[in-house]
Write an enzyme that holds these catalytic residues in place. Structure first.
Site, PDB file in Angstrom:
ATOM      1  CE  LYS A 165      -7.375  11.668  11.740  1.00  0.00           C
ATOM      2  NZ  LYS A 165      -7.130  12.139  13.118  1.00  0.00           N
ATOM      3  CG  ASP A 194      -4.127  11.720  14.737  1.00  0.00           C
ATOM      4  OD1 ASP A 194      -3.146  10.817  15.158  1.00  0.00           O
ATOM      5  OD2 ASP A 194      -5.323  11.469  14.821  1.00  0.00           O
ATOM      6  CD  GLU A 218      -4.211  13.584  17.419  1.00  0.00           C
ATOM      7  OE1 GLU A 218      -4.220  14.680  16.923  1.00  0.00           O
ATOM      8  OE2 GLU A 218      -4.984  12.842  17.669  1.00  0.00           O
ATOM      9  CG  ASP A 241      -6.319  10.544  20.383  1.00  0.00           C
ATOM     10  OD1 ASP A 241      -7.025  10.162  21.255  1.00  0.00           O
ATOM     11  OD2 ASP A 241      -6.790  11.177  19.112  1.00  0.00           O
ATOM     12  CE  LYS A 265     -10.154  11.758  19.980  1.00  0.00           C
ATOM     13  NZ  LYS A 265      -9.524  11.043  18.971  1.00  0.00           N
TER      14      LYS A 265
HETATM   15 MG    MG Z   1      -5.950  11.219  17.134  1.00  0.00          MG
END
Ligand code: MG
Length: 371
Positions: A165, A194, A218, A241, A265
């Site tokens: 991240k 991400d 991402e 995402d 998801k």
């Molecule tokens: Mg993500």
């Protein structure tokens, strides 16, 4: 078979240690999870979980799920839970939008369909592709040294794919993080970066063109259009995402050539029924997909990983498990578990995870079918 009762619980899930996203912009210390149990007049019960990973990650929050239950649960009472597409249309008419709030109910419907047919969810989703699902770690934003150390710890736990991240306000610090991780990366490691919406397009272009990362980037920016702009000015593969919620969002991303892959998801797009459509579309257009859930216990993890197991391996990247990040494990031993970076799925009918009665959950309102 009819749905005779809908029971709803709330449970706060403390994280084992604080977790930062978006370069430290978003901090998480506990998750707010909602559990539903659909009971039927034939004695079967199905379970689902909705956990939006706090209230700053997506346009979703735990209180919203529980408020929506006041509208959605009565719409399911008296209906055959095996008629899943019809019941999803019923929920969409009863409450347009609010996709994330429908996800736990939809999971419980699939659990009941699996139990009533004697099939595990992955069989209902198309059948197992391989024996196991590869897992990926999730690396909290930190200093370059902290992030390298976290990846080393994840590697020791068997993970070979890592989601690091990043996304700070200082491009130089993100470049330093990525350079440090790439320098320490071993041949078997695959690292995705991400950003969790944090960069402006200008910063995204600056950072992505300054590093020599082999992995994916991402959700670099907030909106789909901003990510498309970045796509045009950089060379690395992009995964989307948070900006993808409705099916139309996914269609728009494909038509614009915005990405080479997506996160899939259930609790972001409205449950297993809707996320299966996204998975099928992704297979059709050749996307590669991380199939996992937004957050929660092993219950939500396992529901998503059933879909991962039933997805062609060439379209499937590794899947993340949320439950190892929690301070407590309310369903020990059940469901999809990390075993050297791989997870097996329950082969029993339905979801294969059942919360036990010992849990001291705060019981919410229960709706029962009138006689
Ligand atoms: Mg993500």
């Amino acid at each position: 078979m009819k749905v005779s009762r809908v029971a709803v619980w709330q449970k706060t899930l403390p994280l084992a240690k604080p977790y930062w996203l978006s370069g430290g912009r978003l901090k998480f210390e506990a998750l707010d999870s909602t559990f539903v149990r659909l009971e039927t007049d034939e004695g079967l019960s199905g379970w689902g979980e909705g956990c939006p990973w706090g209230h700053t990650y997506l346009p979703a929050f735990g209180g919203g799920i529980r408020a929506a239950m006041e509208v959605l649960a009565p719409a399911l009472l008296g209906r055959d839970p095996r008629h899943i597409e019809a019941l999803n249309r019923t929920m969409d008419v009863a409450l347009p939008g609010h996709l994330y709030a429908k996800a736990p109910l939809d999971t419980a419907l699939w659990d009941l369909l699996g139990q009533s047919t004697g099939l595990p969810l992955h069989a209902l989703f198309g059948g197992a592709e391989g024996e196991v699902v590869a897992l990926n770690s999730s690396i909290s934003t930190g200093t370059p040294e902290e992030m390298v150390a976290s990846i080393e710890a994840a590697r020791a736990a068997g993970y070979r794919t890592h989601s690091a991240k990043v996304g700070g306000r200082e491009p130089a610090l993100d470049i330093a993080r990525i350079d440090a991780i790439e320098a320490a990366r071993q041949a078997a490691d695959f690292v995705t970066y991400d950003i969790n919406r944090a960069w402006t397009p200008a910063v995204a272009v600056e950072v992505m063109n300054a590093v020599s990362a082999s992995g994916w980037f991402e959700q670099p920016c907030e909106t789909l259009d901003q990510c498309i702009q970045v796509r045009r000015l950089t060379r690395q593969p992009i995964m989307l995402d948070e900006c993808l919620q409705s099916f139309q969002d996914h269609l728009d991303a494909w038509k614009a050539g915005a990405c080479e892959g997506i996160k899939v998801k259930p609790n972001r797009v409205g449950g297993l029924t809707k996320v299966k459509r996204v998975r099928d579309f992704g297979v059709s257009v050749g996307w590669r997909m991380h199939i996992e859930d937004v957050g929660g216990t092993v219950l939500a993890d396992t529901a998503a990983l059933h879909l991962a197991l039933a997805t062609p391996e060439e379209n499937r990247l590794a899947s993340w498990l949320c439950h190892p990040h929690l301070a407590d494990d309310p369903m020990p031993g059940q469901g999809a578990r990390n075993d050297g970076g791989l997870a097996e799925l329950p082969a029993v009918p339905g979801l294969g995870v059942t919360p036990g009665p010992r849990l001291a959950w705060r019981v919410g309102r229960r709706l029962r079918l009138a006689a």
